[in-house]
Write an enzyme that holds these catalytic residues in place. Structure first.
Site, PDB file in Angstrom:
ATOM      1  N   SER A  90     -25.932 136.819  -7.312  1.00  0.00           N
ATOM      2  CA  SER A  90     -25.603 136.946  -8.742  1.00  0.00           C
ATOM      3  C   SER A  90     -24.430 136.031  -9.059  1.00  0.00           C
ATOM      4  CB  SER A  90     -25.210 138.400  -9.010  1.00  0.00           C
ATOM      5  OG  SER A  90     -24.597 138.547 -10.281  1.00  0.00           O
TER       6      SER A  90
ATOM      7  N   TYR B  12     -21.442 146.834  -8.490  1.00  0.00           N
ATOM      8  CA  TYR B  12     -22.368 145.695  -8.539  1.00  0.00           C
ATOM      9  C   TYR B  12     -21.672 144.445  -7.995  1.00  0.00           C
ATOM     10  CZ  TYR B  12     -25.954 142.530 -10.401  1.00  0.00           C
ATOM     11  OH  TYR B  12     -26.943 141.583 -10.524  1.00  0.00           O
TER      12      TYR B  12
HETATM   13  P1  NAP Z   1     -35.017 144.675 -13.166  1.00  0.00           P
HETATM   14  O1  NAP Z   1     -36.141 144.236 -14.038  1.00  0.00           O
HETATM   15  O2  NAP Z   1     -34.292 145.915 -13.476  1.00  0.00           O
HETATM   16  O3  NAP Z   1     -35.582 144.702 -11.689  1.00  0.00           O
HETATM   17  C1  NAP Z   1     -35.041 145.456 -10.653  1.00  0.00           C
HETATM   18  C2  NAP Z   1     -36.155 145.764  -9.673  1.00  0.00           C
HETATM   19  O4  NAP Z   1     -35.603 146.470  -8.560  1.00  0.00           O
HETATM   20  C3  NAP Z   1     -37.218 146.624 -10.296  1.00  0.00           C
HETATM   21  O5  NAP Z   1     -38.492 146.049 -10.086  1.00  0.00           O
HETATM   22  C4  NAP Z   1     -37.092 147.941  -9.574  1.00  0.00           C
HETATM   23  O6  NAP Z   1     -38.378 148.474  -9.363  1.00  0.00           O
HETATM   24  C5  NAP Z   1     -36.417 147.577  -8.276  1.00  0.00           C
HETATM   25  N1  NAP Z   1     -35.618 148.696  -7.815  1.00  0.00           N
HETATM   26  C6  NAP Z   1     -34.549 149.227  -8.447  1.00  0.00           C
HETATM   27  N2  NAP Z   1     -34.104 150.299  -7.773  1.00  0.00           N
HETATM   28  C7  NAP Z   1     -34.921 150.435  -6.706  1.00  0.00           C
HETATM   29  C8  NAP Z   1     -34.986 151.372  -5.646  1.00  0.00           C
HETATM   30  N3  NAP Z   1     -34.129 152.374  -5.570  1.00  0.00           N
HETATM   31  N4  NAP Z   1     -35.950 151.227  -4.731  1.00  0.00           N
HETATM   32  C9  NAP Z   1     -36.841 150.221  -4.812  1.00  0.00           C
HETATM   33  N5  NAP Z   1     -36.829 149.293  -5.784  1.00  0.00           N
HETATM   34  C10 NAP Z   1     -35.885 149.412  -6.732  1.00  0.00           C
HETATM   35  O7  NAP Z   1     -33.902 143.556 -13.134  1.00  0.00           O
HETATM   36  P2  NAP Z   1     -33.886 142.059 -12.589  1.00  0.00           P
HETATM   37  O8  NAP Z   1     -32.952 141.336 -13.452  1.00  0.00           O
HETATM   38  O9  NAP Z   1     -35.238 141.532 -12.391  1.00  0.00           O
HETATM   39  O10 NAP Z   1     -33.175 142.251 -11.191  1.00  0.00           O
HETATM   40  C11 NAP Z   1     -33.687 141.782  -9.965  1.00  0.00           C
HETATM   41  C12 NAP Z   1     -32.553 141.347  -9.069  1.00  0.00           C
HETATM   42  O11 NAP Z   1     -31.898 140.228  -9.657  1.00  0.00           O
HETATM   43  C13 NAP Z   1     -31.474 142.394  -8.872  1.00  0.00           C
HETATM   44  O12 NAP Z   1     -31.001 142.354  -7.528  1.00  0.00           O
HETATM   45  C14 NAP Z   1     -30.376 141.954  -9.797  1.00  0.00           C
HETATM   46  O13 NAP Z   1     -29.121 142.399  -9.408  1.00  0.00           O
HETATM   47  C15 NAP Z   1     -30.519 140.464  -9.664  1.00  0.00           C
HETATM   48  N6  NAP Z   1     -29.904 139.651 -10.722  1.00  0.00           N
HETATM   49  C16 NAP Z   1     -30.304 139.773 -12.017  1.00  0.00           C
HETATM   50  C17 NAP Z   1     -29.703 138.978 -12.978  1.00  0.00           C
HETATM   51  C18 NAP Z   1     -30.072 139.054 -14.423  1.00  0.00           C
HETATM   52  O14 NAP Z   1     -29.382 138.434 -15.227  1.00  0.00           O
HETATM   53  N7  NAP Z   1     -31.112 139.748 -14.810  1.00  0.00           N
HETATM   54  C19 NAP Z   1     -28.709 138.071 -12.617  1.00  0.00           C
HETATM   55  C20 NAP Z   1     -28.340 137.978 -11.292  1.00  0.00           C
HETATM   56  C21 NAP Z   1     -28.946 138.768 -10.344  1.00  0.00           C
HETATM   57  P3  NAP Z   1     -38.711 150.036  -9.578  1.00  0.00           P
HETATM   58  O15 NAP Z   1     -38.028 150.456 -10.835  1.00  0.00           O
HETATM   59  O16 NAP Z   1     -40.177 150.062  -9.642  1.00  0.00           O
HETATM   60  O17 NAP Z   1     -38.181 150.680  -8.351  1.00  0.00           O
END
Ligand code: NAP
Length: 251
Positions: free
Chosen positions: A143, A156
């Site tokens: 991130s 986080y």
């Molecule tokens: P998101 O749509 O909320 O995706 C998060 C994913 O993680 C979901 O598919 C969720 O699936 C899964 N997840 C959450 N808790 C879980 C658990 N306890 N067990 C298994 N799976 C779990 O958000 P995203 O932005 O795509 O995030 C994906 C990654 O990118 C994360 O690591 C986040 O920190 C990182 N990231 C995001 C951004 C951004 O700006 N969006 C920036 C930097 C990094 P289920 O709900 O089906 O479990």
């Protein structure tokens, strides 16, 4: 394109139901990989997207809030779906509260999913690759908060700084085994994870003003980075973090 061809490879992508995880799975499938998607809920939309690309999709419903038993989980996944070649640790959560109010429960919940499960899933996968004398690829999702402190997201930020540290540590220990361990650091991406920020008019404006590219990122923006790190030809690339941030870190 043959340098990036993943035909015959199988990728395990955590958090593949939504957002970046689904985009990463689609990118890998587009290059020829079969996909195993892991998350806490069923993911029919991801399955449909992977099938539309002509690849197989195997769903694993498992809550990574429980970081125990991941050795057994990987053994079961490989018995059912076949051997894994690429692990993408994408699953992640975020909890927001002021430093003075932040709870131990919000600390532990985020650290368990974002860091502890990431490490023990990677360990389980690496153990099997070493046992089989097989090369492997681990790609962790870091991130901007692997570099910066952020605001109101202490667990986080700690977890994402930790992801980069663990990426480098595992890269050091596993390079001689043919296993590369790298990370992608997405900038501000329009997904569920950032829904609260996108909806906050003030924070949204502040963020947009700082992104040189002038827009929030989309899941597809990570495709080239994940293909670079997953490629068989990238065996000499390990321990790095690739920012995909529209220029955010350059400001
Ligand atoms: P998101 O749509 O909320 O995706 C998060 C994913 O993680 C979901 O598919 C969720 O699936 C899964 N997840 C959450 N808790 C879980 C658990 N306890 N067990 C298994 N799976 C779990 O958000 P995203 O932005 O795509 O995030 C994906 C990654 O990118 C994360 O690591 C986040 O920190 C990182 N990231 C995001 C951004 C951004 O700006 N969006 C920036 C930097 C990094 P289920 O709900 O089906 O479990």
């Amino acid at each position: 394109m043959t340098l990036f061809d993943l035909t015959g490879k199988r990728a395990l992508v955590t958090g593949a139901r939504t957002g970046l995880g689904r985009g990463l799975a689609q990118a890998l499938a587009g290059a020829g990989a079969d996909i195993v998607g892991l998350g806490s809920q069923p993911m029919p939309d991801t399955a449909a997207a992977i099938h539309a690309l002509g690849r197989t999709f195997h769903e694993v419903v498992r809550d990574l809030a429980d970081p125990t038993g991941l050795d057994t989980l990987v053994e079961e996944i490989e018995a059912e779906a076949g051997p894994i070649d690429i692990l993408v640790n994408n699953a992640g959560i975020i909890r927001r509260a002021d430093v003075l109010d932040f709870t131990e429960a919000d600390w532990d919940a985020v650290m368990d999913v974002n860091l502890k499960s990431l490490f023990f899933l990677s360990q389980a996968m690496a153990r099997r690759w070493v046992q089989r004398e097989q090369p492997g690829r681990i790609i962790n999702i870091a991130s901007m908060l692997s570099y910066q402190g952020g605001i109101r997201v202490p667990s986080y930020t700690a977890s994402k700084h930790g992801v980069v540290g663990v990426t480098k540590l595992m890269a050091n220990e596993l390079a001689a085994r043919g296993i590369t361990v790298n990370a992608i650091a997405p900038g501000y991406m329009a997904t569920d994870n950032t829904a609260a920020l996108q909806a906050d008019a003030v924070r949204n404006r502040q963020i947009m003003e700082r992104i040189p590219a002038g827009r929030w990122g989309e899941p597809g923006d990570l495709a080239t980075a994940v293909l670079f790190l997953a490629a068989p030809a990238s065996s000499y690339v390990t321990g790095i973090v690739v920012p995909v941030d529209g220029g955010w870190l350059a400001r």
